[in-house]
Design an enzyme around this catalytic site. Structure first.
Site, short mmCIF file in Angstrom:
data_model
loop_
_atom_site.label_atom_id
_atom_site.label_comp_id
_atom_site.label_asym_id
_atom_site.label_seq_id
_atom_site.Cartn_x
_atom_site.Cartn_y
_atom_site.Cartn_z
N ARG A 224 23.98 20.76 -19.50
CA ARG A 224 24.53 20.72 -20.71
C ARG A 224 22.55 19.62 -22.05
NH1 ARG A 224 27.77 23.30 -20.93
NH2 ARG A 224 30.27 22.21 -21.07
N HIS A 272 22.33 28.94 -25.91
CA HIS A 272 23.55 28.27 -25.32
C HIS A 272 24.15 29.75 -24.79
CE1 HIS A 272 26.87 24.65 -24.19
NE2 HIS A 272 26.91 26.68 -23.03
P1 NDP Z 1 30.36 21.88 -10.39
O1 NDP Z 1 31.34 20.97 -10.05
O2 NDP Z 1 31.21 23.63 -9.15
O3 NDP Z 1 29.35 21.73 -9.58
C1 NDP Z 1 28.36 20.45 -9.88
C2 NDP Z 1 27.63 20.18 -9.26
O4 NDP Z 1 27.25 18.83 -9.55
C3 NDP Z 1 28.17 19.78 -7.92
O5 NDP Z 1 26.90 20.13 -6.72
C4 NDP Z 1 28.34 17.52 -7.82
O6 NDP Z 1 27.93 17.28 -6.76
C5 NDP Z 1 26.90 17.81 -8.84
N1 NDP Z 1 26.93 16.40 -9.62
C6 NDP Z 1 27.60 16.12 -9.94
N2 NDP Z 1 27.69 14.67 -10.64
C7 NDP Z 1 26.55 14.21 -9.55
C8 NDP Z 1 25.79 13.13 -9.98
N3 NDP Z 1 26.25 12.31 -10.59
N4 NDP Z 1 24.68 13.32 -9.07
C9 NDP Z 1 24.56 14.23 -7.95
N5 NDP Z 1 25.04 15.79 -8.44
C10 NDP Z 1 26.13 15.63 -8.95
O7 NDP Z 1 30.10 22.74 -11.01
P2 NDP Z 1 29.65 24.14 -11.85
O8 NDP Z 1 28.56 24.55 -10.99
O9 NDP Z 1 30.79 25.45 -11.61
O10 NDP Z 1 28.74 23.70 -13.30
C11 NDP Z 1 27.70 23.04 -13.79
C12 NDP Z 1 27.70 23.08 -15.07
O11 NDP Z 1 26.85 23.55 -15.27
C13 NDP Z 1 28.84 22.35 -15.40
O12 NDP Z 1 29.92 21.62 -15.67
C14 NDP Z 1 28.47 23.13 -17.44
O13 NDP Z 1 28.18 21.42 -17.86
C15 NDP Z 1 27.16 23.69 -16.98
N6 NDP Z 1 27.59 25.01 -17.69
C16 NDP Z 1 27.09 25.96 -18.39
C17 NDP Z 1 26.76 27.04 -18.84
C18 NDP Z 1 25.74 27.82 -20.29
O14 NDP Z 1 26.41 28.69 -20.26
N7 NDP Z 1 25.11 27.00 -20.25
C19 NDP Z 1 28.40 27.94 -18.55
C20 NDP Z 1 28.60 26.94 -17.67
C21 NDP Z 1 28.34 25.84 -16.85
P3 NDP Z 1 28.92 17.42 -4.94
O15 NDP Z 1 28.91 18.86 -4.94
O16 NDP Z 1 28.33 16.88 -4.53
O17 NDP Z 1 30.53 16.94 -5.89
C1 OXD Z 2 30.60 26.07 -20.40
C2 OXD Z 2 29.56 26.73 -20.95
O1 OXD Z 2 31.27 25.08 -19.62
O2 OXD Z 2 29.32 28.42 -21.44
O3 OXD Z 2 31.08 27.01 -18.97
O4 OXD Z 2 29.10 26.08 -21.43
#
Ligand code: NDP
Ligand code: OXD
Length: 309
Positions: A224, A272
Site C-alpha cells: 500500500r 495499482h
Molecule cells: P496475507 O494476510 O496473506 O499476508 C500478510 C503478511 O503480512 C503475513 O505474512 C503477515 O504475517 C504479515 N504481516 C502483517 N502485519 C505484520 C507486521 N506488523 N509485521 C510483520 N509482518 C506482518 O495478505 P496477502 O499476501 O494476501 O496480501 C498482502 C497485501 O498485499 C494486501 O493487504 C494488500 O495491501 C496488498 N495487495 C496489493 C495489490 C496490488 O495490486 N498492488 C493486490 C493485492 C494485494 P503473519 O503471516 O504472521 O500473519
Molecule cells: C487488493 C488490491 O487489495 O488490488 O486486492 O490492492
C-alpha cells in the site's frame, strides 16, 4: 435476501453480467441504487462510502473485492460485528508474482541504467551478478509474499520472508518481529513490500529502514502507498543508498500529476495494477463463500479485526 455490489463504475460494468451468469439465484443491488436497505444481507464491496455498510441493518457478511481490507477499516462507522471476508484468489496471486518477478528482474538487471544509456546512445557494459548472488527480502510473507518468493527462488534468487509471527517454510529464511526486520533488511539487495496496511506497518518503508539495506539496494512496493514515507525515498535514491524503486501503490491514487515520482529517473511507477481483481474467478470464490455462509458452514479468509488484516 439481496446482495449489495459497490465498486468503481468501470469495475461494476465488468462485474454486472458475470454476477447474473454465475450467481443467478441472487438478487443484486448495484450501488447507489440499493432499494430497501433492510433486504440486503451480503455486501461485495471495494472502497464503500463511509457509513454505507452501517446503513444496512440486516447485513450478515462483508466480502471485500480485494486482498487488502484497509479500504473497509477506514470507515469510522464500519459495523465491526459483521464478519469480513477478504479476497484470496489464486489468479490474483499469480498476477502479483508476475509483477514482483518482473520488478525484481528489472532492478537486478539494471534496467533503469540501460534505459538511460539507450536514450543517451551509450554503449557500455555494467558489472552484473547472477540472481543467485542477489538476495531478496519480502516484507509480508503471507499468501502473496510466499508465492512471489517461490517464483523468485525458481529463478535462483535467495529469498527471505518477514512476517508478524515466526514461521518455518522449507526453502526460505524467515524472520519476524522488530529484530527480524533489521536482520532481513541487512541482507536484502532487493526489498519487496507485500504487507497489509495496519497501524504497525504504516510508514515502515522509511529512511531508517533504507539505511539498514545494503548500499545500492532496490525497492519494490506493491503493498500500500502508506507503507512508504514518500519524503524519504528521493533522498535515498539520490544519495545512492537505494538504486531504484518500483512502486505500484501510492498515498494518493491516482498519483497527482505534479508528483515527483512520475518523472524521477530511478522510479518506475505503475497505476495499482500489480494484481487486479479478476471478476470471473473472484465471482466464483465469493459466490461459493456466500453459499457456505448461508448453509452455516465455515467461510475461509475471514479478517481478524484485532490484527487489522
Ligand atoms: P496475507 O494476510 O496473506 O499476508 C500478510 C503478511 O503480512 C503475513 O505474512 C503477515 O504475517 C504479515 N504481516 C502483517 N502485519 C505484520 C507486521 N506488523 N509485521 C510483520 N509482518 C506482518 O495478505 P496477502 O499476501 O494476501 O496480501 C498482502 C497485501 O498485499 C494486501 O493487504 C494488500 O495491501 C496488498 N495487495 C496489493 C495489490 C496490488 O495490486 N498492488 C493486490 C493485492 C494485494 P503473519 O503471516 O504472521 O500473519
Ligand atoms: C487488493 C488490491 O487489495 O488490488 O486486492 O490492492
Amino acid at each position: 435476501m439481496a446482495i449489495l455490489f459497490r465498486s468503481t463504475p468501470a469495475a461494476t460494468a465488468r462485474w454486472r453480467p458475470l454476477l447474473a451468469e454465475l450467481m443467478p439465484e441472487h438478487e443484486f443491488r448495484f450501488w447507489p441504487e440499493i432499494g430497501d436497505p433492510a433486504a440486503i444481507e451480503y455486501a461485495m464491496v471495494w472502497q464503500p462510502p463511509p457509513g454505507l455498510l452501517a446503513s444496512l441493518p440486516n447485513l450478515k457478511l462483508i466480502c471485500g473485492l480485494g486482498a487488502g481490507i484497509d479500504h473497509l477499516l477506514r470507515d469510522p462507522e464500519l459495523p465491526r460485528h459483521v464478519p469480513i471476508m477478504r479476497l484470496v484468489d489464486p489468479y490474483m496471486t499469480d498476477a502479483m508474482s508476475e509483477y514482483v518477478v518482473l520488478s525484481a528482474l528489472r532492478l537486478h538487471r539494471q534496467d533503469l541504467d540501460y534505459l538511460a544509456q539507450q536514450r543517451a546512445q551509450i554503449w557500455e557494459e555494467r558489472d552484473q551478478k547472477n540472481a543467485c548472488e542477489r538476495p531478496v527480502g519480502i516484507l509480508g510473507f503471507g499468501t502473496l509474499g510466499q508465492e512471489a518468493g517461490r517464483k523468485l527462488r525458481a529463478l535462483g534468487f535467495p529469498v527471505a520472508g518477514w512476517s508478524r509471527g515466526a514461521k518455518e517454510i522449507a526453502g526460505f529464511k524467515t524472520y519476524a518481529g522488530a529484530e527480524g526486520l533489521a536482520a532481513i533488511a541487512a541482507e536484502s539487495e532487493i526489498l519487496v513490500c507485500l504487507l497489509p496496511l495496519t497501524a504497525a506497518t504504516e510508514g515502515i518503508l522509511d529512511a531508517a529502514l533504507f539505511a539498514r539495506l545494503p548500499r545500492g539496494a532496490g525497492l519494490v512496493n506493491a503493498g500500500r502507498g502508506d507503507h512508504l514515507v514518500e519524503a524519504d525515498l528521493i533522498p535515498a535514491l539520490e544519495g545512492g543508498q537505494l538504486s531504484g524503486a518500483v512502486l505500484d501503490v501510492f498515498r494518493d491514487e491516482p498519483l497527482p500529476s505534479e508528483h515527483p515520482f512520475w518523472t524521477h529517473p530511478r522510479i518506475i511507477a505503475t497505476p495499482h495494477i500489480a494484481a487486479e481483481t479478476h471478476p470471473p474467478t473472484a465471482a466464483a470464490i465469493i459466490g461459493n463463500a456466500i453459499r457456505r455462509f448461508a448453509a452455516g458452514q465455515p467461510v475461509p479468509n475471514l479478517v481478524d479485526l484485532a490484527r487489522g488484516y
